[in-house]
Design a protein around this motif. Sequence first.
Motif, PDB file in Angstrom:
ATOM      1  N   PRO A   1      14.396  25.110 -10.147  1.00 55.16           N
ATOM      2  CA  PRO A   1      13.980  25.072 -11.548  1.00 55.16           C
ATOM      3  C   PRO A   1      13.955  26.474 -12.165  1.00 55.16           C
TER       4      PRO A   1
ATOM      5  N   ASP B   1       6.527  28.112 -13.898  1.00 54.37           N
ATOM      6  CA  ASP B   1       5.456  27.273 -13.370  1.00 54.37           C
ATOM      7  C   ASP B   1       5.960  26.257 -12.365  1.00 54.37           C
ATOM      8  N   ARG B   2       7.150  25.720 -12.617  1.00 56.07           N
ATOM      9  CA  ARG B   2       7.689  24.751 -11.662  1.00 56.07           C
ATOM     10  C   ARG B   2       8.207  25.446 -10.416  1.00 56.07           C
TER      11      ARG B   2
ATOM     12  N   THR C   1       5.583  26.099  -7.843  1.00 54.87           N
ATOM     13  CA  THR C   1       5.035  25.000  -7.042  1.00 54.87           C
ATOM     14  C   THR C   1       5.697  24.931  -5.668  1.00 54.87           C
TER      15      THR C   1
ATOM     16  N   GLU D   1      12.474  16.525  -5.891  1.00 55.48           N
ATOM     17  CA  GLU D   1      11.822  16.584  -7.207  1.00 55.48           C
ATOM     18  C   GLU D   1      12.650  17.226  -8.306  1.00 55.48           C
ATOM     19  N   PHE D   2      13.556  18.110  -7.901  1.00 54.56           N
ATOM     20  CA  PHE D   2      14.266  18.882  -8.930  1.00 54.56           C
ATOM     21  C   PHE D   2      15.773  18.626  -8.919  1.00 54.56           C
TER      22      PHE D   2
END
Length: 387
Positions: free
Chosen positions: A113, A117-118, A121, A107-108
């Motif tokens: 990140p 907030d990311r 996760t 995803e990253f």
Amino acid sequence: MSVSSLTDTRWRSNFRRRLRAWYKRQARDLPWRRSREPYQVWISEIMLQQTQVSTVRPYFQRFIRSFPNIASLAAADEQDVLRHWEGLGYYRRARQLHRAAQQVVAEFGGQLPREPDRLRTLPGIGPYTAGAILSIAFDAREPILEANTTRLLARLLAYRGDVGSAAGQRTLWALAAALLPRKDVGRFNQALMELGSLVCKPRAPACNACPVRTWCGSAAHGLQDQIPKAARKTAYEEIREAAVIIRRRGRVLLRRCGPDERWSGLWDFPRVPLSAGDPAALAGELTRKVHRLTGVIAAEHRHLKTIKHGVTRFRITLECFEAAYVENAASQPHISPQKWLWPKQLPSYPLNSTGRKLAGLVAGHPPPAGQAARGQRTNPRRRAYAP
DNA sequence: AAAGCGGGGCC
DNA sequence: GGCCCAGCTTT
């Protein structure tokens, strides 16, 4: 020092100056402080959750050597990751770390990140760990609050409430945020933790050596032994269990702990709860329960030793036995994998701490020759069935 | 809000 | 033997 004085800018800059000067002289040389690479900061922070610095030290070095970056961790076998975690405890951390690495790749783009907030996760990264990674690796202006700084800040404030309550947490997080400098945030946060760890200790804090004593509400009133308030209630439950080394022609039976039991993902010798019945019925109880657990019938139990250990809220008296294989009489397929392993294979399986001790017994005491021969008669060699 | 999750260090 | 540890997640 009081909450209202948080607005005093001059006080805060003096506090930060004193703390940094102290840290410059007293900071320990720890492996994870030699690099600010986000990946290494991340690994160290996960390992350090509820785990003391001295315990983590050797694990960190080995882990980084074997999995030098996010991609290599993501591509690794979970069992291999767990093996590097063996003995460290809280094995969920290792499984989550492994999953998180795969998530970072998927995803990253393979990079941690920088947005709180990311980052949050990712499994295993909560408020503290996110703040630690962001401040240490990226110098982001994020506060932290953990065991050392909870104690330190509560004492500074002479906070008499429960530091674990919602109100206590709000207060201390607010103080941690208010103290933050504009730059070099990671070093500042680490200095807070280091001071809590080396000076503002749980018992017998070294207030005479404290660089920020001037502002400590607890030291001023001699309250440092009562703050933070101890709110711990242990309430252990005593239980008895048995673990069995079942030998079959030189090999021993291991099983992998399922997702809903302790040590999920790790391997262990067959292990069953033991009722407090009379010793005469013990062998029968063992045979029955081990059969239900593994599908394997074993007999001729011989007691090896008793190990006492604790996990979460249980004090466990573990009776360790050795037994001989009789037959495989599984009435239903077993969900949890199990294997017959040669003793030399045991080191490559992640075991819990008692499993590791029993593995040592297996290596040290090969089965008597007569037992192997008896096993051969009751279980003649045959070709393995094709699935 | 409370419980579950490990194991070792330390007194 | 009890307390503590660079917490997070689930119930």
